[in-house]
Design an enzyme around this catalytic site. Structure first.
Site, PDB file in Angstrom:
ATOM      1  N   GLU A 521       0.835  -1.215   0.000  1.00  0.00           N
ATOM      2  CA  GLU A 521       0.000   0.000   0.000  1.00  0.00           C
ATOM      3  C   GLU A 521       0.867   1.261   0.000  1.00  0.00           C
ATOM      4  O   GLU A 521       0.571   2.223  -0.703  1.00  0.00           O
ATOM      5  CB  GLU A 521      -0.967   0.004   1.187  1.00  0.00           C
ATOM      6  N   ASP A 589       3.677  -4.825  -5.390  1.00  0.00           N
ATOM      7  CA  ASP A 589       4.095  -6.130  -4.853  1.00  0.00           C
ATOM      8  C   ASP A 589       5.612  -6.209  -4.720  1.00  0.00           C
ATOM      9  O   ASP A 589       6.138  -6.648  -3.693  1.00  0.00           O
ATOM     10  CB  ASP A 589       3.611  -7.266  -5.774  1.00  0.00           C
TER      11      ASP A 589
HETATM   12 ZN   LIG Z   1      -2.663  -2.751  -4.617  1.00  0.00          ZN
END
Ligand SMILES: [Zn+2]
Length: 685
Positions: A521, A589
């Site tokens: 995030e 990621d």
């Molecule tokens: Zn995301």
């Protein structure tokens, strides 16, 4: 085929999972289940971690956990969401039982009860549709189309275009009106436009589905068949005018501040001045138009397509929206096309699960208040915040070490990082649903009134200071998100539990799971979309041209990497991932994995930590990451996701990220030339 799509473009915020993630069902009767954070039995130790790390982490899990017949994908997220459904059912069953209840309990209990009352729903048949259908039937001229669209929008029925509030891209302290493309039923414009065998087949099935629902609503088969063709033709026109999903990722392409008079003049058939006056929104003179070209193109269609065809389309949008709340015949047909054909789901979910979901969707902040009381301990917020701070610290260090970024841009990055607001668990202030009328014998009416409440709540934000405390997800949701225009990261209570966070787990496992979610995030603030916003959430370039160029070069490496991955291969052919559509998520990621690992190393330091279950902390970190993505997906669902989902499938979220990670390769002693060692690695953050 869909639940009410009130806020189509709100989906543009960066989530951890696709928003449409369906949660699951299981045959086990014991709930809530214990879901291990680190699961030795999930692994396939015959696989070589340096050849296929996903198979190594999840091979046995995938073999032993076939997709339940009432799901289209099944992963460890779904196990957790499923647990939540049982917890929520327990809350709702107590709330609907006779006895003393708080106002909130009464409201959610009545709503759930109305949904579970199949006898009453069956008796009503198609009756709840009639007022809306009659209103459309009464439209006598093209001038009356737009006022009716305004009525439909107020009831949360997506049609023709979208209207809502949005944070001003140039002054994030204010919220303004936003007008945008919309009006499609199938999940993407591609379904209407592409000519491959699968797209042609899907349109044929869609025609049959539209015909069946019109027949259920009372039309004769030949009439209904003609209506279906009309619907497809109208929607194809809207699809051709719409901007492509990947293009829309660039906020600059959706940034068109205009005067009301300007857009009204550019697309006169929309009667926009009238629409804004009729739709219940506060008065305004300027707004943002996400895609002005859409309005210009559809303006012509409004002129040339006959009135009756528009009325057929509006009736269809109403029918499609109401179907899941009507009698069994409607629900079944909605399932047959929307879930069975489109997603490969064999059976419909049990009624109670659909009703829990509906309550969460429509009264989520009331149900969430009861959920938080029950499951979210006072220490949960504090311990999550501690991890967030550790990972923010790691990001600060990471930015400092970047060789491709100048000090000038680094200073700006620090300012943005420093300004990120962390929202954990649930909102500070609960939403007040007092004005939503809920009747025990009127499920369709309840769903409509709750949708209308939400539409009005969003409209009311227009021309007001931005409400930064408002959440986009209910507390039980197993997901997380970053909002570039708020510069905030948000973790609903639903995700702050095993397998993401376990009080009893070692740091390596917690950082490999929830730690990577947090890092993911945070990285969204600096991905291909997020980097275009500044610390206050304004669309403002804070990069030197050289640094922006270096970023784009690195991002292209990531985009090309993921475009090479196959999302699904079946008898209808092979579909690759769209590396540009998934770029933000893949960047997040890769960044999240790196930042969480750095934070873990800062905690472990040089003190030797004993292996657990035969794995070093470094190995446990990566296996924990791999295992949050253990999942099985039907081919049909995988196809839809490859077109619509900005997230990559589990296999590539794991293998795509670890093959860029030197720390991973060191932890498992991988050698150059092995599949999990990418040369050269793609590295943005
Ligand atoms: Zn995301």
């Amino acid at each position: 085929m869909r639940i009410r799509v009130v806020l189509t473009f709100v989906m543009l915020f960066a989530t951890f999972l696709s928003v449409a993630q369906t949660a699951p069902s299981s045959s086990s009767s014991e709930f809530p289940k214990q879901i291990p954070s680190f699961d030795l039995t999930a692994m396939d130790k015959t696989a070589d971690p340096c050849v296929d790390f996903y198979q190594y982490s999840c091979g046995s899990w995938m073999k032993n956990n076939p997709i339940p017949p009432d799901q289209s994908r099944w992963g460890r997220f779904n196990e957790l969401s499923d647990n939540n459904l049982y917890i929520l059912r327990d809350i709702l069953e107590k709330a609907q039982a006779p006895g003393q209840h708080t106002a909130i309990e009464q409201k959610v209990g009545d709503y759930y009860s109305s949904c579970m009352d199949e006898a009453t729903i069956e008796k009503k048949g198609a009756a709840p549709l009639q007022p809306a259908m009659q209103r459309i039937a009464a439209v006598k001229s093209k001038q009356e189309i737009i006022p009716e669209v305004a009525n439909m929008h107020r009831d949360g029925i997506a049609a023709l275009f979208t209207f809502n509030s949005m944070v001003d891209m140039h002054d994030s302290t204010m919220t303004i009106a936003n007008l945008d493309q919309g009006g499609l039923t199938l999940p993407d414009r591609d379904y209407y436009i592409k000519d491959d065998a699968k797209s042609v087949e899907t349109r044929q099935r869609y025609l049959e589905h539209v015909q069946k629902l019109f027949e259920l609503a009372g039309d004769k088969p030949d009439v209904a068949a003609a209506e279906a063709k009309t619907v497809l033709a109208v929607e194809t026109g809207l699809a051709k005018a719409a901007m492509d999903r990947t293009e829309r990722r660039d906020p600059k392409k959706r940034d068109h501040p205009m005067q009301v008079t300007e857009i009204a003049a550019a697309a006169p058939s929309f009667e926009l001045v009238q629409y804004f006056a009729d739709n219940g929104s506060p008065k305004f003179t300027s707004l943002n138009v996400g895609n002005p070209d859409f309005f210009k193109a559809v303006n012509e269609q409004l002129k040339t397509i006959p009135l009756d065809d528009w009325k057929t389309y509006l009736r269809w949008r109403t029918l499609d929206t109401y179907a899941p709340t009507l009698s069994k015949a409607f629900v079944d047909e909605d399932f047959e096309f929307g879930r069975k054909y489109m997603a490969g789901q064999k059976e419909i979910e049990p009624r109670w699960k659909r009703c829990v979901r509906s309550t969460d969707r429509n009264l989520g902040m009331a149900l969430g208040e009861l959920y938080v009381d029950k499951v979210f301990g006072p220490d949960s917020k504090a311990r999550t915040l501690k991890m967030v701070q550790a990972i923010e610290q790691a990001m600060h260090t990471d930015v400092g070490q970047l060789t491709w970024m100048s000090d000038t841009t680094k200073q700006q990055a620090y300012v943005k990082l420093q300004a990120i607001v962390n929202n954990i668990g649930y909102p500070d202030k609960w939403r007040d649903y007092t004005t939503v009328v809920v009747a025990r014998d009127d499920y369709a009416g309840n769903a409509t009134r709750a949708a209308a409440f939400e539409v009005q709540r969003q409209y009311n934000k227009i021309q007001k200071p931005t409400d930064r405390k408002d959440w986009n997800m209910s507390p039980p949701t197993v997901n997380a998100y970053y909002r570039p225009w708020m510069n905030d990261i948000n973790f609903p209570a639903g995700i702050l539990q095993p397998p993401f966070y376990g009080n009893n787990m070692d740091d390596a496992v917690n950082f490999g799971a929830i730690g990577v979610v947090i890092g993911h995030e945070l990285t969204h603030g600096f991905d291909d979309q997020g980097r275009k916003y500044d610390a206050e959430g304004n669309l403002k370039d804070w990069w030197t041209p050289e640094d922006a160029k270096a970023f784009e070069q690195r991002a292209t490496c990531t985009a090309d990497e993921y475009s090479s991955f196959v999302a699904v291969k079946d008898d209808k052919g092979e579909v690759h991932l769209n590396g540009r559509l998934t770029l933000g998520e893949n960047t997040a990621d890769n960044g999240g994995l790196k930042l969480a690992y750095m934070a873990l190393m800062n905690i472990i330091g040089n003190t030797p930590v004993k292996p657990i279950d035969g794995f070093t902390p470094q190995q446990r970190f990566f296996i924990a990451y791999g295992q949050i993505w253990c999942q099985n997906v039907t081919d049909q669902q995988a196809r839809v996701l490859a077109i619509t989902d900005p997230h990559s499938p589990g296999r590539w979220r794991v293998n795509g990220a670890v093959q860029n990670s030197a720390a991973f390769q060191e932890a498992f002693s991988c050698k150059a030339g092995q599949p999990m060692v990418r040369e050269p690695a793609c590295r943005v953050w």
